[in-house]
Write a protein that holds these residues in place. Structure first.
Motif, PDB file in Angstrom:
ATOM      1  N   SER A 121      -1.994  -6.498  -2.245  1.00  0.00           N
ATOM      2  CA  SER A 121      -2.914  -5.087  -1.492  1.00  0.00           C
ATOM      3  C   SER A 121      -4.462  -5.822  -1.250  1.00  0.00           C
ATOM      4  CB  SER A 121      -2.599  -4.147  -2.551  1.00  0.00           C
ATOM      5  OG  SER A 121      -1.991  -3.814  -2.743  1.00  0.00           O
ATOM      6  N   PHE A 124      -4.425  -0.955   3.583  1.00  0.00           N
ATOM      7  CA  PHE A 124      -5.066   0.320   3.264  1.00  0.00           C
ATOM      8  C   PHE A 124      -5.400   0.711   4.442  1.00  0.00           C
ATOM      9  CE2 PHE A 124      -3.712  -0.830  -1.402  1.00  0.00           C
ATOM     10  CZ  PHE A 124      -3.496   0.413  -1.518  1.00  0.00           C
ATOM     11  N   TRP A 172      -0.999  -0.133  -6.112  1.00  0.00           N
ATOM     12  CA  TRP A 172      -1.772  -1.039  -5.286  1.00  0.00           C
ATOM     13  C   TRP A 172      -0.914  -2.238  -5.808  1.00  0.00           C
ATOM     14  CZ3 TRP A 172      -5.324  -3.905  -7.404  1.00  0.00           C
ATOM     15  CH2 TRP A 172      -5.812  -3.900  -9.095  1.00  0.00           C
ATOM     16  N   HIS A 173      -1.245  -3.234  -5.175  1.00  0.00           N
ATOM     17  CA  HIS A 173      -0.129  -4.653  -5.887  1.00  0.00           C
ATOM     18  C   HIS A 173      -1.853  -5.686  -6.343  1.00  0.00           C
ATOM     19  CE1 HIS A 173       1.768  -8.582  -6.558  1.00  0.00           C
ATOM     20  NE2 HIS A 173       2.445  -7.524  -7.414  1.00  0.00           N
ATOM     21  N   LEU A 179      -7.048   2.923  -8.052  1.00  0.00           N
ATOM     22  CA  LEU A 179      -6.908   2.436  -7.231  1.00  0.00           C
ATOM     23  C   LEU A 179      -8.450   2.245  -6.652  1.00  0.00           C
ATOM     24  CD1 LEU A 179      -5.819   2.045  -3.903  1.00  0.00           C
ATOM     25  CD2 LEU A 179      -6.879   4.513  -3.834  1.00  0.00           C
ATOM     26  N   ALA A 216       1.339  -1.313   0.269  1.00  0.00           N
ATOM     27  CA  ALA A 216       0.013   0.228  -0.374  1.00  0.00           C
ATOM     28  C   ALA A 216       1.254   1.243   0.195  1.00  0.00           C
ATOM     29  CB  ALA A 216      -0.882   0.386   0.952  1.00  0.00           C
ATOM     30  N   PHE A 252     -10.666   0.380  -1.660  1.00  0.00           N
ATOM     31  CA  PHE A 252      -9.007   0.369  -1.272  1.00  0.00           C
ATOM     32  C   PHE A 252      -9.395   1.807  -0.851  1.00  0.00           C
ATOM     33  CE2 PHE A 252      -6.525  -3.125  -3.871  1.00  0.00           C
ATOM     34  CZ  PHE A 252      -7.209  -3.934  -2.754  1.00  0.00           C
TER      35      PHE A 252
END
Length: 294
Positions: A253, A258, A248-249, A210, A182, A214
């Motif tokens: 994530s 977050f 983010w991943h 995003l 994050a 999140f």
């Protein structure tokens, strides 16, 4: 601790003035402001519905489709907690007050606000705490057909004067087997005393960069930390928080990390207000260069 087979449970006491606020600042979210009461409901008989919604806001002050959307959102969130089709609590939800803006409000936005109100009420029920307020003075509905006058909400006010804190950067990244990811950069701006607002979140990062869940989690983390150090869950300082950059991943994530990033950002902003100076990068797990093999 209540057992699942005892569902639905009856609330011990009502939860009053649960506020939900979506700010259109930043241009990426619809505007919605609502206040609802969650009251114990006595089922009429075997098989009767244990959830009910009542819209007490006149149609002259809130379009009926917005009130209906709020009810759909709040009941959908409450039903999502069901076990074998039975919600955990028998609740009547009363929409007491709401504000909308002609070109900025949508039915989807009020449904979103309804889900938020249900989550906040659930937290109050389980933790035995008061709901977090967003406003101390309800704004007049200037864009509605029949304007509604402003009125003050009694209660405590923020105790610490805020100051502008720019570019609070939080980086929570690990590369372990169960990694976290994050990255967020925010600005904290003090809200004017005459705005009537205690907290406003402006999402300036589009959903293609995003995901909305999140951004919501980050907002929740910020608001939680600001209220945790205040009186009766009122924020210590009234801020407009602008989330203007984030990464983010797809795997590492999630909403939990977050939310933690939001808490870290708010803590750093409060430290800057107390001590002065510029914010320091929040990176609890900095990347260390690997040393030579021996």
């Amino acid at each position: 601790m209540p057992r699942v087979r005892d569902y639905p449970l009856r609330l011990k006491q009502p939860v009053r003035d649960v506020q939900a606020f979506l700010s259109s600042a930043g241009g990426l979210r619809p505007y919605a402001l609502a206040s609802a009461d969650f009251e114990p409901l006595v089922p009429e008989g075997e098989g009767s519905d244990v959830l009910a919604f009542v819209n007490e806001v006149p149609a002259a002050e809130l379009p009926p489709e917005f009130g209906a959307a709020f009810g759909e959102g709040v009941l959908a969130e409450l039903r999502a907690w069901s076990f074998n089709g039975v919600p955990p609590y028998a609740v009547r939800v009363r929409l007491r007050d709401a504000r909308w803006r002609e070109d900025e409000s949508t039915a989807a936005g009020f449904a979103w606000a309804g889900r938020r109100a249900a989550r906040e009420a659930g937290h109050c029920i389980h933790e035995g705490v008061l709901p977090r307020p967003y406003v101390t003075r309800w704004p007049s509905a200037r864009t509605a057909t029949h304007p509604v006058p402003e009125y003050d909400v009694p209660g405590p006010r923020p105790s610490v004067p805020g100051r502008t804190v720019r570019d609070v950067h939080v980086r929570l990244v690990t590369s372990a087997a169960c990694g976290v990811f994050a990255i967020a950069t925010t600005d904290f701006e003090p809200l004017p005393a005459d705005s009537g607002l205690l907290f406003e979140f402006a999402a300036e990062v589009p959903e293609d960069r995003l995901p909305r869940e999140f951004a919501d989690a980050f907002e929740h983390g910020v608001h939680h930390t600001l209220c945790a150090s205040g009186t009766r869950r009122v924020p210590t300082a009234a801020f407009r928080v602008r989330l203007h950059d984030a990464k983010w991943h797809e795997v590492d994530s999630n909403e939990v990390v977050f939310a933690k990033a939001g808490r870290r950002a708010a803590a750093e902003a409060l430290r800057c207000c107390a001590e002065g100076g510029a914010p320091r990068p929040v990176d609890p797990w900095p990347a260390h260069p690997r040393g030579p093999r021996v």
